[in-house]
Design a protein around this motif. Structure first.
Motif, short mmCIF file in Angstrom:
data_model
loop_
_atom_site.label_atom_id
_atom_site.label_comp_id
_atom_site.label_asym_id
_atom_site.label_seq_id
_atom_site.Cartn_x
_atom_site.Cartn_y
_atom_site.Cartn_z
N UNK A 505 0.72 -1.05 -0.06
CA UNK A 505 -0.12 0.01 0.26
C UNK A 505 0.79 1.13 0.01
N UNK A 506 1.91 1.31 0.95
CA UNK A 506 2.91 2.44 0.88
C UNK A 506 3.62 2.61 -0.34
N UNK A 507 3.85 1.48 -0.89
CA UNK A 507 4.82 1.31 -2.24
C UNK A 507 3.90 2.18 -3.44
N UNK A 508 2.62 1.50 -3.44
CA UNK A 508 1.86 2.06 -4.56
C UNK A 508 1.45 3.60 -4.51
N UNK A 509 1.37 3.97 -3.39
CA UNK A 509 1.14 5.50 -2.92
C UNK A 509 2.42 6.37 -3.21
N UNK A 510 3.34 5.72 -3.03
CA UNK A 510 4.67 6.49 -3.15
C UNK A 510 4.83 6.63 -4.71
N UNK A 511 4.74 5.55 -5.29
CA UNK A 511 4.76 5.41 -6.92
C UNK A 511 3.97 6.65 -7.47
N UNK A 520 1.79 -2.04 -11.80
CA UNK A 520 1.39 -3.30 -11.80
C UNK A 520 1.68 -3.96 -10.69
N UNK A 521 0.64 -4.38 -9.64
CA UNK A 521 0.99 -4.99 -8.36
C UNK A 521 0.71 -6.62 -8.61
N UNK A 522 1.73 -7.47 -8.43
CA UNK A 522 0.97 -8.82 -8.18
C UNK A 522 1.18 -9.19 -6.75
N UNK A 523 0.18 -9.69 -6.32
CA UNK A 523 0.22 -10.00 -4.76
C UNK A 523 -0.17 -11.73 -4.77
N UNK A 524 0.84 -12.18 -4.30
CA UNK A 524 0.91 -13.85 -4.02
C UNK A 524 0.56 -14.10 -2.45
N UNK A 525 -0.72 -14.51 -2.29
CA UNK A 525 -1.10 -14.98 -0.85
C UNK A 525 -2.20 -14.05 -0.37
N UNK A 527 -4.40 -10.93 1.27
CA UNK A 527 -3.89 -9.56 1.80
C UNK A 527 -4.82 -9.27 2.95
N UNK A 528 -4.16 -8.57 3.68
CA UNK A 528 -4.85 -7.98 4.87
C UNK A 528 -5.18 -6.40 4.83
N UNK A 529 -4.62 -5.92 3.72
CA UNK A 529 -4.90 -4.38 3.72
C UNK A 529 -5.47 -4.05 2.33
N UNK A 530 -6.41 -3.30 2.26
CA UNK A 530 -6.96 -2.97 0.85
C UNK A 530 -5.99 -2.01 0.00
N UNK A 531 -5.89 -2.31 -1.03
CA UNK A 531 -5.21 -1.48 -2.06
C UNK A 531 -6.10 -0.89 -2.87
N UNK A 532 -5.70 0.55 -3.25
CA UNK A 532 -6.67 1.37 -4.18
C UNK A 532 -6.23 1.30 -5.30
N UNK A 555 -9.25 -3.34 -12.88
CA UNK A 555 -8.00 -3.22 -12.16
C UNK A 555 -7.96 -4.15 -10.86
N UNK A 556 -8.69 -4.94 -10.35
CA UNK A 556 -8.40 -5.61 -9.38
C UNK A 556 -9.05 -7.23 -9.93
N UNK A 557 -7.96 -7.92 -10.22
CA UNK A 557 -8.20 -9.51 -10.49
C UNK A 557 -7.91 -10.38 -9.60
N UNK A 558 -8.64 -11.18 -9.27
CA UNK A 558 -8.49 -12.09 -8.05
C UNK A 558 -8.27 -13.60 -8.95
N UNK A 559 -6.96 -14.07 -8.92
CA UNK A 559 -6.86 -15.44 -9.60
C UNK A 559 -6.65 -16.62 -8.60
N UNK A 560 -7.80 -17.20 -8.52
CA UNK A 560 -7.98 -18.39 -7.77
C UNK A 560 -7.10 -19.54 -7.79
N UNK A 561 -5.97 -19.83 -7.20
CA UNK A 561 -5.12 -20.90 -7.93
C UNK A 561 -4.57 -21.81 -6.70
N UNK A 562 -4.89 -23.22 -6.94
CA UNK A 562 -4.39 -24.31 -6.19
C UNK A 562 -3.01 -24.89 -6.72
#
Length: 686
Positions: A505-511, A520-525, A527-532, A555-562
């Motif tokens: 969240x801090x990194x995206x705001x700073x950018x 582009x933010x790829x989050x693996x796992x 998330x416990x904080x909402x990203x704008x 702009x918010x894609x959830x890839x449910x992966x096993x």
């Protein structure tokens, strides 16, 4: 550990030249070689490459592919007068002989074999051989299409016999079909041959039925011959990438080659009189980058065609730049493949469906009546000023106004894309005791940002994080690295943090505050904080075990992966979904966050990191919440290009994972058009 790039060149090969007037053959000129080498000298790569001495290929090596009878015919031309040379040349299609042709053709073979030896012996990681005459049209007993001996085919047979290789990938990106190579290996499952080529429903040379998508090989070689026929001119960057994402790369990773050979023909580039395509020079750097992820980086490129000297030399330069591991410029133009390209891709996938695990679960049908027979392809607006000069113009004689426009376009374009880029350095902020000693030696370990400065920065948008100085440490580490990336002091970076979501969240705001327009933010796992992501300046892809309730927008894609815990089953998602979305978005910077309860293993995360390095001039910030040392090491190596990765044993995606990709592709293909790989995709929802 192999490193470095080999460059093989000898001006001796310019002695092969046309002695009489021939409007077809006159474009194959010695300047093709010299202009390419001079460009490498002018821009610097010559000084950075390892120079490998050239030698002649011997008769035994040539006969790995060619008949002794044909070899003797070529050999006999050394003592022929011009008239006799002309008569021999007329026995073949689009070929000329010179008294020095045999010598030059043997040098071209020898250069290709020297390159294979350099790579396979570990002296270098990869390399390029600038040779002529070219080779990919040459057949067992016949010269053809400017080609005397089939350099790449000989190199493949040589590598199999000398080094015991069982799987070799040949990628032919020349704009003409390398039918010679196809004929040689069409029954051989140890060679996967891929060619895209101008075809126009069999109306473009060599006008062969076996150049179409349904020529898939014979006997044991069925499924190992891949033809992507281009049925219109004007194909460009997005079309070429779509063919890689949806055809070549999935099959290549499943094939798992031990060596990659590239028939590097640049008549597929912008302005070439033969190809009449619109791919800009940096496109070849991206294609090279993808191929470097295969075979642990063992890649040998051998020059084939290319007849517009400026386009050729710029494209050779961009290929070598990628081989050297330099950051790659952003691609030009809108990332939307044309319908004609998608048709060809769909047919190729359908023709090969029963032979490859990566395609077998896809819903693919053949297109019997191609719509491209009645509609035209619109060239990208960026490239509409480009033209296709004649053979005479290609060698610098009496340029027309249109040819001058092409020259001017390329000059201004190269100046634009070669603006200063960050050095190839990786910055790291690692908190695990002793972990920095396990990182590649070239990684720079950073100190965290000053507490006072960090508190002032964070307080603007995250007041909760400034109550205790200890809470600032993860943010200070991350910002110290991110600032270096943003200021282009380093290329990319890796950070360990106990609060991955908050750091993201801090990194995206700073950018955003810094002025970046697309991150582009790829989050693996989890998330416990909402990203704008509302304003489109951030694109979030969350790879998780459970779908996020807040996902579903463009702009918010959830890839449910096993995950497959024993093998890497992420190839289909990385190649067929993540890459197309990422290239459609064209980010200025990438943030990869590995959080808790991740559904990807180390190999999957490394694959993702390595592939995405082609974007954003390799500007990537990796934030690792899990302090597993092997994961940190693997990501650091992927960022730093210490060596190419072994991404583990290929595994097909499960039916559940395949359904997830299909669903997301259906939902998002109109938003992110590089996802389109069938004609139905182009019109759904429109």
């Amino acid at each position: 550990m192999a490193s470095g790039t080999a460059l093989i060149y000898d001006s001796e090969m310019t002695r092969h030249r046309l002695l009489w007037e021939d409007p077809i053959c006159e474009i194959e000129v010695p300047e093709r070689l010299t202009s390419s080498y001079e460009q490498l000298k002018h821009r610097g790569p010559v000084q950075r490459c390892m120079h490998v001495p050239i030698r002649e290929g011997n008769e035994e090596e040539i006969m790995l592919v060619h008949s002794s009878e044909y070899l003797q015919i070529v050999k006999s031309t050394q003592k022929m007068a011009e008239e006799e040379l002309r008569r021999v040349s007329e026995n073949y299609d689009a070929v000329y002989f010179h008294p020095d042709t045999y010598h030059c053709a043997k040098l071209a073979v020898g250069a290709s074999l020297q390159l294979v030896d350099s790579v396979m012996s570990g002296k270098v990681c990869n390399g390029i051989a600038l040779v002529r005459p070219p080779g990919h049209h040459s057949q067992r007993a016949a010269a053809n299409g400017f080609c005397i001996f089939n350099n790449v085919a000989i190199a493949a047979e040589y590598a199999k016999r000398k080094y015991g290789l069982q799987r070799i990938l040949i990628v032919d990106w020349d704009i003409h079909h390398g039918q010679g190579t196809q004929y040689i290996f069409e029954e051989d499952p140890s060679v996967l041959y891929f060619s895209w080529h101008r075809y126009e429903h069999q109306q473009f040379w060599p006008m062969l039925r076996e150049s179409d998508y349904d020529a898939i090989g014979r006997g044991k070689g069925k499924g190992f011959n891949i033809n992507v026929p281009w049925n219109k001119t004007g194909m460009g960057n997005s079309d070429y990438l779509a063919a890689f994402f949806h055809v070549l790369l999935p099959l290549a990773f499943e094939f798992d080659p031990e060596l990659v050979l590239v028939s590097a023909g640049y008549d597929s580039g912008i302005g070439d009189p033969e190809g009449q395509m619109t791919a800009t020079p940096e496109c070849f750097a991206h294609l090279t980058h993808f191929l470097m992820q295969l075979a642990k980086g063992k890649l040998c490129a051998v020059l084939e065609g290319g007849y517009h000297l400026k386009s050729l030399s710029d494209s050779v330069f961009m290929t070598v730049k990628s081989l050297l591991g330099d950051p790659i410029p952003q691609l030009s133009g809108e990332m939307v493949p044309c319908i004609s390209a998608v048709e060809s891709i769909q047919n190729v996938r359908a023709a090969h469906k029963t032979y490859w695990k990566c395609l077998i679960q896809e819903d693919i049908g053949l297109l019997q009546d191609l719509s491209t027979k009645s509609h035209s392809v619109v060239e990208p607006e960026l490239l509409q000023s480009s033209v296709h000069p004649t053979a005479e113009q290609a060698v610098g004689k009496s340029y027309s106004d249109e040819a001058i426009k092409t020259e001017r376009f390329l000059k201004s374009h190269m100046k634009k894309i070669l603006s200063p880029v960050p050095p190839v350095k990786t910055s790291a902020a690692i908190v695990s005791t002793g972990a920095e000693n396990l990182l590649p030696i070239s990684v720079q370990v950073e100190k965290e940002m000053d507490t006072k400065n960090c508190k002032a920065l964070i307080s603007r948008f995250y007041s909760e994080g400034v109550k205790e100085n200890e809470a600032l440490i993860p943010f200070g580490n991350m910002l110290a690295v991110l600032d270096k990336i943003l200021r282009k002091e380093v290329c990319n970076g890796i950070v360990e943090s106990a609060v991955g979501s908050l750091c993201a969240a801090v990194a995206l705001k700073h950018c955003t505050d810094f002025g970046l327009q697309r991150v582009l933010c790829i989050f693996v796992g989890e998330m416990d904080t909402e990203l704008s992501v509302e304003d489109g300046k951030n694109l979030l892809v969350n790879i998780c075990q459970k779908p996020s309730e807040k996902a579903g927008s463009k702009y918010f894609i959830s890839l449910n992966w096993k995950e497959d815990t024993e093998r890497n089953n992420f190839f289909s998602a990385a190649l067929g979904f993540i890459l197309p979305v990422a290239y459609s978005y064209q980010p200025d910077l990438i943030v990869i966050v590995v959080g808790p309860n991740r559904s990807l293993g180390i190999n999957g995360i490394s694959l993702l990191t390595s592939l995405l390095k082609g974007l954003a001039e390799s500007r990537i910030l990796a934030v690792i919440q899990d302090t597993e040392i092997k994961l940190v090491q693997s990501v650091a190596k992927a960022l730093n290009k210490v060596s190419a990765h072994d991404f583990g044993v290929y595994a097909s995606a499960s039916q559940e994972n395949v359904r997830e990709i299909k669903l997301l592709r259906h939902q998002l293909q109109q938003e992110w058009k590089m996802l389109q790989c069938s004609v139905a995709d182009c019109f759904s929802g429109s």
